[in-house]
Scaffold this active site. Structure first.
Site, short mmCIF file in Angstrom:
data_model
loop_
_atom_site.label_atom_id
_atom_site.label_comp_id
_atom_site.label_asym_id
_atom_site.label_seq_id
_atom_site.Cartn_x
_atom_site.Cartn_y
_atom_site.Cartn_z
N HIS A 78 -45.73 -3.38 -18.04
CA HIS A 78 -45.72 -2.11 -17.29
C HIS A 78 -44.62 -1.13 -17.25
O HIS A 78 -44.63 -0.06 -16.78
CB HIS A 78 -46.43 -2.27 -16.01
CG HIS A 78 -47.59 -3.01 -15.92
ND1 HIS A 78 -48.78 -2.22 -15.53
CD2 HIS A 78 -48.02 -4.35 -15.91
CE1 HIS A 78 -49.81 -2.97 -15.54
NE2 HIS A 78 -49.34 -4.36 -15.73
N ASP B 27 -39.89 6.13 -18.09
CA ASP B 27 -41.10 5.83 -17.42
C ASP B 27 -41.93 5.02 -18.36
O ASP B 27 -42.03 5.70 -19.38
CB ASP B 27 -41.83 6.84 -16.69
CG ASP B 27 -42.21 6.46 -15.33
OD1 ASP B 27 -42.61 5.30 -15.19
OD2 ASP B 27 -42.44 7.11 -14.31
O1 F6P Z 1 -44.50 -0.24 -12.55
C1 F6P Z 1 -43.61 -1.24 -12.37
C2 F6P Z 1 -43.89 -2.00 -11.17
O2 F6P Z 1 -42.90 -3.01 -10.95
C3 F6P Z 1 -45.09 -2.49 -10.98
O3 F6P Z 1 -45.35 -4.03 -11.31
C4 F6P Z 1 -45.18 -2.30 -9.37
O4 F6P Z 1 -46.70 -2.37 -8.90
C5 F6P Z 1 -44.67 -1.31 -8.91
O5 F6P Z 1 -43.61 -0.95 -9.98
C6 F6P Z 1 -44.00 -1.17 -7.60
O6 F6P Z 1 -42.77 -2.03 -7.53
P1 F6P Z 1 -42.59 -2.98 -6.40
O7 F6P Z 1 -43.56 -4.26 -6.58
O8 F6P Z 1 -41.28 -3.72 -6.94
O9 F6P Z 1 -42.81 -2.50 -5.30
#
Ligand code: F6P
Length: 464
Positions: free
Chosen positions: A156, A369
Site C-alpha cells: 500500500h 504517496d
Molecule cells: O497506507 C499505509 C498504512 O500503513 C495502511 O496500511 C494503514 O491503514 C494506514 O497507513 C494507517 O497507518 P497505521 O496503521 O500505522 O495507523
C-alpha cells in the site's frame, strides 16, 4: 469457490455499525463475505506477551482471528522496523531511516509469530492475501511451515528505486521474501518498474515483460511469480450519493455559516511527514503574499489526525506544524478571519464528504504517496454542476490516473501557490470538464474493480 484469507496489520472493526474505516476495509470485507473467509491481524491491543492463540470471532461466513501483541514485539515490529525503517525508506526519506538489527529481528520474529498462528487455520485450497509493508516476510514464513497455498501480497506504499532500497542492509532478504508470494501487487506502474529493475539488475533474476495477466512474470530466488500494478480506488458511486446528502448535514451547514461566503481550501491527511504539510502551509502563505486579494476571502481547513504517536519523527512533525500554523495565522489573521484552521482530529466519512463538497479546492500535496485516496474521494464528492478543483502532487500515485487535476511539485511552494490561484479563478466550464473526465476514471476503476482484478489474478496462480 476458494476461501479467501486476508492478513493485515490492522483489522477493520468487527462491529460494522462502528465502521468509520475507509474504502479498503469495506472492499476487503465485501470480498470476504462473498467467498467466506478469515481476516487475520493484530487486534490493536498491546499486552505483556504476544498472544499464543488468536482470538476468533465469527460473523456469518467470516471469521476474525486477531492477536494481541506483546510490548517488545509491538515496539520492534510496528514502531521500529515498519515505521522507522521501511516507512521512511519507501517514502524516499533517507535521512529518517533507522538502521537497527534489533528491530529487523523483531520484525522477522513477529512475522514468524503471525505465520505460526495462521498456518494451522489454513485449508489447502485457501487463497491468502497479505497486505502492506508490515508483513513482507509472512509469505516466506508460511512457506517455511509447509504452506503451499496461493499467496498474494499487495503493497500500500510506494516501492522505491533500487538505489534507495539499497540503503537497507540485507535488502536482498526483503526482495527474496517478496518472491515467496505468487502474486505481488503495487499501486502504480512506476512502483512495479522499480521492483522489476531490482530483480533484473540487483537480483539478476529473469524478467518477462510480455504481458501476463497485465503484469510481469519474474523468476528469481528459485521461484516464479507475477508482479502487477493494481491502482487502488474508492467506492465511487457510494461516495457520490453520500456527498449529495451530506452537503445538507448539520456539520456541513455549520462549516458553511462559519465561512460567511469565503472560499474554502481543504486538506485531509494523517499527520505524517510524507504528506508534505509544512510545505503545504508555506504554499498557502505564498498564495497570501503573491495574491493579497485573497486575504479574508479564502480559508484553508487542514484536518490532520495524529498518527503513530510513539515514533519520534511524528512527535517532531506535530510540533513543527503547530508552530508554523501559529506563525502564519499570527502574521495574516484579521479580527474576523483565521487563514489556517488546523485540526488534530478525525471526522467520519459522511461529515468529510460534506466538507469536501463545499471546498473550492482539494489540496493534496504529499512529498511521496503510494496512491492517496483523499484525492479520489475529494473528486467523487463534488457537485457536478459546480465542482471544485483538485490540486495534486505529482509524487502521489493518484497523479498517474487523475491527469485532469492541477498537477504540482509539492517542493515548489511558489508553483503550488500559482496552482491555487489558478484553481480559485478557474471558469465554471473548465472545472466541469476536468471533473467529468476525472469521474470517468473513477467510475471505471473503483474499489470493486480493484479488488476483483487482484483476486482474479490470485485465483489463476501459480504462474510457474
Ligand atoms: O497506507 C499505509 C498504512 O500503513 C495502511 O496500511 C494503514 O491503514 C494506514 O497507513 C494507517 O497507518 P497505521 O496503521 O500505522 O495507523
Amino acid at each position: 469457490m476458494s476461501r479467501l484469507v486476508v492478513v493485515s496489520n490492522r483489522v477493520a472493526p468487527i462491529d460494522e455499525g462502528k465502521q468509520t474505516a475507509g474504502g479498503l476495509a469495506v472492499a476487503v470485507l465485501a470480498a470476504l463475505k462473498k467467498s467466506g473467509g478469515i481476516w487475520f491481524g493484530w487486534s490493536g491491543t498491546v499486552v505483556e506477551e504476544s498472544q499464543s492463540e488468536p482470538t476468533r470471532t465469527e460473523a456469518g461466513r467470516l471469521t476474525y482471528a486477531t492477536l494481541d501483541l506483546g510490548r517488545r514485539d509491538f515496539e520492534e515490529y510496528y514502531n521500529g522496523f515498519a515505521n522507522q525503517t521501511l516507512w521512511p525508506l519507501f517514502h524516499y526519506r533517507l535521512g529518517l531511516v533507522s538502521v537497527d538489527r534489533r528491530t529487523r529481528e523483531g520484525y522477522q520474529r513477529v512475522n514468524g509469530i503471525f505465520a505460526d498462528r495462521l498456518a494451522p487455520l489454513l485449508r489447502p485450497d485457501d487463497m491468502v492475501w497479505v497486505h502492506d509493508y508490515h508483513l513482507i516476510p509472512l509469505g516466506e514464513e508460511l512457506r517455511n511451515r509447509g504452506c503451499g497455498q496461493r499467496l498474494g501480497f499487495f503493497l500500500h506504499t510506494p516501492f522505491p528505486a533500487p538505489e534507495v532500497l539499497k540503503v537497507l542492509p540485507n535488502h536482498a532478504d526483503l526482495i527474496r521474501e517478496l518472491c515467496a508470494y505468487d502474486l505481488v501487487g503495487f499501486h502504480t506502474e512506476v512502483d512495479l518498474r522499480c521492483f522489476v529493475n531490482y530483480i533484473r539488475y540487483e537480483a539478476h533474476g529473469e524478467v518477462d515483460e510480455r504481458s501476463h495477466e497485465g503484469g510481469t512474470r519474474i523468476r528469481a530466488f528459485g521461484r516464479t511469480l507475477l508482479a502487477c500494478a493494481f491502482p487502488i480506488s474508492i467506492d465511487t458511486a457510494n461516495l457520490e450519493s453520500l456527498a449529495h446528502t451530506a452537503a445538507r448535514s448539520r456539520h456541513a451547514e455549520r462549516l458553511r455559516e462559519s465561512l460567511v461566503g469565503r472560499r474554502l481550501i481543504i486538506g485531509v491527511d494523517r499527520l505524517d511527514y510524507s504528506k508534505g504539510l509544512p510545505k503545504r502551509f508555506e504554499a498557502f502563505q505564498q498564495l497570501l503574499e503573491t495574491y493579497p486579494e485573497h486575504a479574508n476571502r479564502v480559508s484553508f481547513l487542514q484536518i490532520a489526525p495524529p498518527s503513530r504517536e510513539d515514533v519520534p519523527e511524528y512527535i517532531a512533525i506535530r510540533r513543527e506544524l503547530s508552530e508554523l500554523s501559529g506563525r502564519i495565522n499570527g502574521r495574516f489573521a484579521e479580527f474576523d478571519w483565521v487563514p489556517i484552521r488546523y485540526l488534530n482530529k478525525s471526522f467520519g466519512r459522511r461529515i468529510l464528504a460534506g466538507f469536501y463538497r463545499q471546498a473550492h479546492i482539494g489540496l493534496v500535496t504529499p512529498l511521496r504517496d503510494g496512491m492517496n485516496l483523499v484525492a479520489k474521494e475529494y473528486v467523487a464528492c463534488q457537485d457536478p454542476e459546480n465542482p471544485g478543483v483538485l490540486v495534486l502532487s505529482e509524487f502521489a500515485g493518484a497523479a498517474l490516473e487523475l491527469t485532469e487535476a492541477l498537477i504540482v511539485n509539492p517542493y515548489d511552494t511558489e508553483g503550488v501557490a500559482d496552482a491555487l490561484q489558478r484553481g480559485l479563478t478557474m471558469p465554471l466550464e473548465e472545472r466541469k470538464e476536468r471533473h467529468a473526465a476525472l469521474m470517468r476514471t473513477l467510475r471505471r476503476n473503483d474499489i470493486t474493480a480493484w479488488r476483483e482484478s487482484y483476486v482474479n489474478a490470485l485465483t489463476r496462480a501459480p504462474y510457474s
